[in-house]
Design a protein around this motif. Structure first.
Motif, short mmCIF file in Angstrom:
data_model
loop_
_atom_site.label_atom_id
_atom_site.label_comp_id
_atom_site.label_asym_id
_atom_site.label_seq_id
_atom_site.Cartn_x
_atom_site.Cartn_y
_atom_site.Cartn_z
N LEU A 29 0.83 -1.20 0.00
CA LEU A 29 0.00 0.00 0.00
C LEU A 29 0.87 1.26 0.00
CD1 LEU A 29 -2.84 1.16 0.01
CD2 LEU A 29 -2.76 1.10 2.51
N LEU A 30 1.95 1.26 0.77
CA LEU A 30 2.86 2.41 0.78
C LEU A 30 3.47 2.63 -0.60
CD1 LEU A 30 4.63 1.92 4.22
CD2 LEU A 30 2.98 3.71 3.62
N LYS A 31 3.83 1.54 -1.28
CA LYS A 31 4.39 1.64 -2.64
C LYS A 31 3.35 2.20 -3.61
CE LYS A 31 7.59 0.94 -5.72
NZ LYS A 31 8.77 1.79 -5.79
N LEU A 32 2.11 1.71 -3.51
CA LEU A 32 1.03 2.21 -4.36
C LEU A 32 0.85 3.72 -4.15
CD1 LEU A 32 -1.46 1.88 -6.24
CD2 LEU A 32 -2.77 1.34 -4.18
N ASP A 33 0.80 4.14 -2.89
CA ASP A 33 0.62 5.56 -2.59
C ASP A 33 1.78 6.40 -3.09
OD1 ASP A 33 -1.88 5.23 -1.49
OD2 ASP A 33 -1.15 5.11 0.57
N GLU A 34 2.99 5.87 -2.99
CA GLU A 34 4.17 6.58 -3.48
C GLU A 34 4.08 6.78 -5.00
OE1 GLU A 34 8.60 4.99 -3.99
OE2 GLU A 34 7.98 5.11 -1.88
N LEU A 35 3.70 5.73 -5.71
CA LEU A 35 3.61 5.80 -7.17
C LEU A 35 2.47 6.70 -7.63
CD1 LEU A 35 4.26 2.04 -7.94
CD2 LEU A 35 5.81 3.94 -8.43
N ARG A 36 1.32 6.60 -6.98
CA ARG A 36 0.18 7.42 -7.40
C ARG A 36 0.39 8.89 -7.08
NH1 ARG A 36 -3.17 9.51 -3.61
NH2 ARG A 36 -2.88 8.64 -1.56
N ASP A 37 1.12 9.18 -6.00
CA ASP A 37 1.43 10.57 -5.66
C ASP A 37 2.25 11.22 -6.76
OD1 ASP A 37 0.04 10.63 -3.29
OD2 ASP A 37 1.80 10.26 -2.03
N LYS A 38 3.17 10.47 -7.36
CA LYS A 38 3.98 11.01 -8.45
C LYS A 38 3.12 11.39 -9.65
CE LYS A 38 8.16 8.44 -7.30
NZ LYS A 38 9.08 7.38 -7.73
N LYS A 39 2.04 10.66 -9.89
CA LYS A 39 1.12 10.94 -11.00
C LYS A 39 -0.01 11.88 -10.59
CE LYS A 39 2.47 8.01 -14.31
NZ LYS A 39 2.84 8.42 -15.63
N MET A 41 -2.69 11.23 -8.73
CA MET A 41 -3.95 10.51 -8.97
C MET A 41 -4.44 9.91 -7.65
SD MET A 41 -3.17 8.24 -12.31
CE MET A 41 -3.02 8.91 -13.94
N SER A 42 -5.73 9.63 -7.60
CA SER A 42 -6.26 8.88 -6.46
C SER A 42 -5.87 7.42 -6.63
CB SER A 42 -7.79 9.00 -6.42
OG SER A 42 -8.36 8.29 -7.50
N ARG A 43 -6.05 6.64 -5.59
CA ARG A 43 -5.74 5.21 -5.68
C ARG A 43 -6.55 4.56 -6.79
NH1 ARG A 43 -5.89 3.69 0.74
NH2 ARG A 43 -3.81 4.49 1.24
N SER A 44 -7.86 4.85 -6.83
CA SER A 44 -8.73 4.25 -7.85
C SER A 44 -8.30 4.65 -9.25
CB SER A 44 -10.18 4.66 -7.62
OG SER A 44 -10.64 4.15 -6.39
N GLU A 45 -8.04 5.95 -9.45
CA GLU A 45 -7.61 6.43 -10.76
C GLU A 45 -6.32 5.75 -11.20
OE1 GLU A 45 -9.09 11.06 -10.95
OE2 GLU A 45 -7.33 10.57 -9.72
N TYR A 46 -5.38 5.62 -10.27
CA TYR A 46 -4.08 5.04 -10.60
C TYR A 46 -4.21 3.55 -10.95
CZ TYR A 46 0.89 4.06 -10.55
OH TYR A 46 2.15 3.67 -10.92
N ILE A 47 -5.01 2.81 -10.21
CA ILE A 47 -5.20 1.39 -10.52
C ILE A 47 -5.88 1.23 -11.88
CG2 ILE A 47 -6.44 -0.70 -9.82
CD1 ILE A 47 -5.85 0.22 -6.87
N ARG A 48 -6.90 2.06 -12.17
CA ARG A 48 -7.54 2.01 -13.50
C ARG A 48 -6.53 2.35 -14.59
NH1 ARG A 48 -12.13 4.22 -10.69
NH2 ARG A 48 -11.46 6.31 -11.20
N TRP A 49 -5.68 3.36 -14.34
CA TRP A 49 -4.66 3.78 -15.31
C TRP A 49 -3.68 2.63 -15.58
CZ3 TRP A 49 0.68 4.43 -14.91
CH2 TRP A 49 1.28 5.12 -15.98
N LEU A 50 -3.24 1.94 -14.52
CA LEU A 50 -2.33 0.80 -14.69
C LEU A 50 -2.97 -0.29 -15.55
CD1 LEU A 50 -0.88 0.39 -11.09
CD2 LEU A 50 0.37 1.08 -13.12
#
Length: 55
Positions: A29-39, A41-50
């Motif tokens: 979860l920390l890694k997900l938040d780190e990656l989405r912060d760079k973009k 995006m929200s968690r949901s937006e980032y997962i859809r984007w991936l």
């Protein structure tokens, strides 16, 4: 009789009306938040984007 207008935010793109849950360990979860912060995006937006940007 005229149709009542709906309150709230307008739907942009396809409606996102299906909910799901994902279980993460804290490190993932920390890694997900780190990656989405760079973009920025929200968690949901980032997962859809991936998902949509898989080759």
């Amino acid at each position: 009789m005229p149709e009542k207008k709906k309150m709230g935010r307008p739907i942009i793109g396809l409606p996102k009306n299906i909910r799901t849950q994902i279980r993460f360990d804290e490190e993932t979860l920390l890694k997900l938040d780190e990656l989405r912060d760079k973009k920025k995006m929200s968690r949901s937006e980032y997962i859809r984007w991936l998902i949509m940007n898989q080759n």
